[in-house]
Design an enzyme around this catalytic site. Structure first.
Site, PDB file in Angstrom:
ATOM      1  CG  ASP A 192      -1.971   1.093   1.160  1.00 47.11           C
ATOM      2  OD1 ASP A 192      -2.642   1.196   0.123  1.00 47.11           O
ATOM      3  OD2 ASP A 192      -2.100   1.846   2.146  1.00 47.11           O
ATOM      4  CG  MET A 273      -9.871   8.253   3.539  1.00 42.07           C
ATOM      5  SD  MET A 273     -11.271   8.154   2.404  1.00 42.07           S
ATOM      6  CE  MET A 273     -11.099   9.686   1.501  1.00 42.07           C
ATOM      7  NE  ARG A 274      -0.680   5.628   2.120  1.00 41.94           N
ATOM      8  CZ  ARG A 274      -0.711   4.937   3.247  1.00 41.94           C
ATOM      9  NH1 ARG A 274      -1.241   3.725   3.266  1.00 41.94           N
ATOM     10  NH2 ARG A 274      -0.247   5.448   4.368  1.00 41.94           N
ATOM     11  CB  ALA A 275      -6.978   4.303  -3.000  1.00 42.00           C
TER      12      ALA A 275
END
Length: 655
Positions: A192, A273-275
């Site tokens: 990730d 929420m990184r995506a």
């Protein structure tokens, strides 16, 4: 090997890879690139060529931590700062076998002993600050190095607390990794951290392959001349990167495209929420790269294809990647959301609740479509195993004693990394406190009244204890006595969960199945746990139980692996009800032959756990007899779940 690097502009094909690298060069905040692909596809060549395109870096002269003169780090160990200079951006390579000291830095031992000062020697994290940190074969990186890398990538700073040294310095870098999926997958936490991912395959078109060979041979014949012919194209790319960086702050991200991004990420049910942030940054960088002043739907689509494939995996054994039809449908659904007027007040007061229904059909697996359920099928002779129990969480199985195998997360081991237990003459590295303590009582006898005098006998190393990975060989009974749907559902669920545990602990695995007249080595020992899951999905049941043959085959497989890797200890996991029906020799007793084969494995010192799958009101205890002969631990199938019994199942024998 030619010293002149292969020009970036001369690379044939690999459009997605080149786009991902260039966008990261424009906007380093994207978070780096993971390059997945088969061997021999020029992954490393393309990544190394990127460094020649990066704009020069302004640094403080003499600062070992590449501080920016315009905004120097006030906590930099080399502060105070003065002056400014320019140097090329660095591409720092982290070898798979690097030590912890090499990565984070360590005490400058020479200055400590000669001058009596605690001086810090920076590592690769300091060298990579404001540059590129490149990890070839990143999936083979030792876990303790992965942990340190994750901390630095998450915080943008490296913290070193060791051997009396307390140092913190800035460490913000573009993380680029390459890997061959055949050698095992990445841990989800590290996966990730990569902003974008690209799948690289060798071209199948004859013209393209011929051009690759033509350019490579020309480069090897005259590296300098070949680079000179492509210097103009590389310079044009470098200028375009610089221009895109300058234009990036002025690129607008309309609210409609922001809602499109949020709808896309929600449709694919990604975690966190990184995506969303990565897709937004990538789309903005692509708009700047093409010379636009605002993000469009085309920018978002390109960003989604690069940022979402590795984030939609719901299980370690799911295949990464995006299906074009699914993405197209998600983009159409997201277009409706982009055109809709936003609510004046977000639902729930702005809370980040999880969507009940994903927009994209099939993006979220139903309970029947979990990875375990894909092993399901019919029962009976020649039929696939029953659907496994969902949600089974396996207890950790562990080899007793202390080994010295490859770093991992299963059994205790003597390790170059891990926690320090004590100082010893037979330790690794230099244990500073232990060395000074050993030398201190002898200083008067040595006539020293000033700096410490050290001799060879004073040196002490660190004795550390860590965790090692093991070879876990599964022997699974798929015979007729195990073919009842409910029982095989539990068995396959347990084995898949054990395989997931092996994946997380970085083990090698192998699979032997018992069915019919003889056993089958369905999967020779490999680091690709995904391959074992694929074999298990095709597991068929029915027929007789060649238990003795399976144990003998396991003994041969373990002996061969012992020759290849003598330091890696093995753990045999036998899953059976013990009802042997096929003898190892004509006229022999099947159970007696199985017990004799188990005794041979015990004589070899193989650690073993027997999972007893016997059910019903009357228990024969046959699996317990085999476990006793193996000298291992017997555990019932129901008790293998971590939810049922706490603790660790340790095999009785240590190799």
């Amino acid at each position: 090997m030619p010293e002149t690097g292969f020009p970036f502009a001369a690379v044939v094909g690999h459009d997605d890879l080149r786009t991902a690298l260039l966008l990261n060069a424009v906007h380093p905040g994207i978070g780096g690139v993971l390059v997945r692909g088969e061997k021999g596809t020029a992954k490393s060549t393309v990544v190394r060529a990127l460094s020649a395109l990066l704009p020069p870096v302004e640094v403080v002269p003499g600062c070992r931590f590449a501080c920016d003169p315009a905004a120097p780090d006030p906590r930099c160990p080399d502060a105070p700062h003065d002056g400014a200079a320019s140097r090329p951006a660095r591409l720092v390579e982290l070898p798979v076998g690097a030590s912890e000291d090499r990565l984070v830095g360590s005490l400058d031992l020479e200055r400590a002993l000669k001058e009596g000062v605690r001086a810090f020697q920076p590592g690769l994290l300091a060298a990579a600050h404001r540059g590129v940190l490149y990890v070839d074969e990143v999936n083979l990186l030792h876990d303790h190095l992965v942990d340190l890398l994750l901390d630095a990538a998450a915080m943008g700073r490296a913290h070193i607390e060791r051997e009396g040294v307390s140092v913190a310095h800035a460490s913000s870098f573009l993380l680029v990794g390459t890997m061959n999926p055949e050698e095992g997958e990445l841990r989800p936490q590290l996966l990730d951290r990569f902003g974008l991912t690209v799948q690289v395959r060798a071209a199948r078109e004859v013209d393209t392959r011929a051009e690759v060979i033509r350019r490579r041979l020309a480069y090897e014949a005259d590296p300098a001349g070949f680079a000179a012919r492509w210097a103009g194209a590389d310079a044009a790319l470098a200028e375009r990167i610089t221009a895109a960086r300058a234009a990036l702050p002025a690129v607008a991200l309309p609210d409609s495209e922001l809602r499109r991004i949020a709808a896309l990420c929600a449709a694919f049910d990604v975690d966190g929420m990184r995506a969303d942030l990565v897709v937004a940054r990538t789309a903005t960088a692509h708009a700047a790269w093409r010379g636009g002043d605002r993000v469009t739907e085309a920018d978002v689509e390109i960003a989604a294809r690069l940022a979402l494939p590795h984030r939609r995996r719901r299980d370690p054994f799911d295949e990464p990647g995006l299906d074009d039809k699914q993405l197209d449908q998600a983009l159409r659904d997201a277009a409706e959301e982009a055109d809709r007027e936003p609510d004046p007040e977000p639902p729930g007061g702005g809370g980040g609740g999880r969507r009940e229904e994903p927009t994209e059909p099939g993006a979220q697996e139903s309970p029947q479509e979990t990875p375990e359920a894909r092993a399901s099928g019919g029962d009976g002779d020649g039929k696939r195993a029953g659907a496994p129990d969902a949600g089974f969480t396996a207890r950790r199985l562990e080899v007793a004693g202390i080994g010295d195998g490859a770093p991992g997360r299963r059994s205790r081991s003597r390790a170059g990394g891990g926690r320090t237990l004590r100082a010893s003459r037979r330790g690794t590295g230099v244990h500073l406190v232990g060395t000074v303590t050993a030398a201190a009582p002898h200083q008067r006898a040595r006539g020293r009244s000033g700096p410490l005098e050290l001799r060879a006998d004073d040196l002490r190393g660190s004795v550390r204890e860590g965790r090692e990975s093991n070879l876990v060989l599964f022997v699974v009974d798929a015979s007729g006595s195990m073919a009842a749907r409910k029982r095989m559902s539990a068995v396959t669920g347990a084995v898949v969960s054990l395989l997931r545990d092996a994946y997380q602990r970085r083990d090698k695995v192998g699979l032997i199945t018992l069915r019919g007249a003889e056993s089958t080595l369905a999967l020779p020992p490999t680091s690709s746990v995904e391959a074992a899951v694929a074999r298990l999905r095709d597991l068929r049941t029915g027929g007789r139980t060649p238990l003795a043959d399976g144990l003998l085959k396991a003994r041969r497989a373990l002996a061969a692996e012992r020759l290849r890797d003598p330091r890696r200890r093995a753990l045999l996991v036998l899953v059976t009800d013990g009802r042997a029906t096929v003898a190892a020799r004509p006229g022999g007793d099947p159970l007696a032959d199985a017990v004799r084969a188990a005794c041979l494995l015990a004589a070899d010192g193989v650690a073993a756990v027997v999972v007893d799958c016997e059910s019903g009101p009357v228990r024969l205890g046959l699996a317990d007899r085999v476990a006793a002969a193996l000298g291992g631990t017997g555990v019932r199938l129901a008790d293998l779940s971590a939810d049922a019994v706490a603790g660790v199942v340790r095999a009785a024998r240590a190799a």
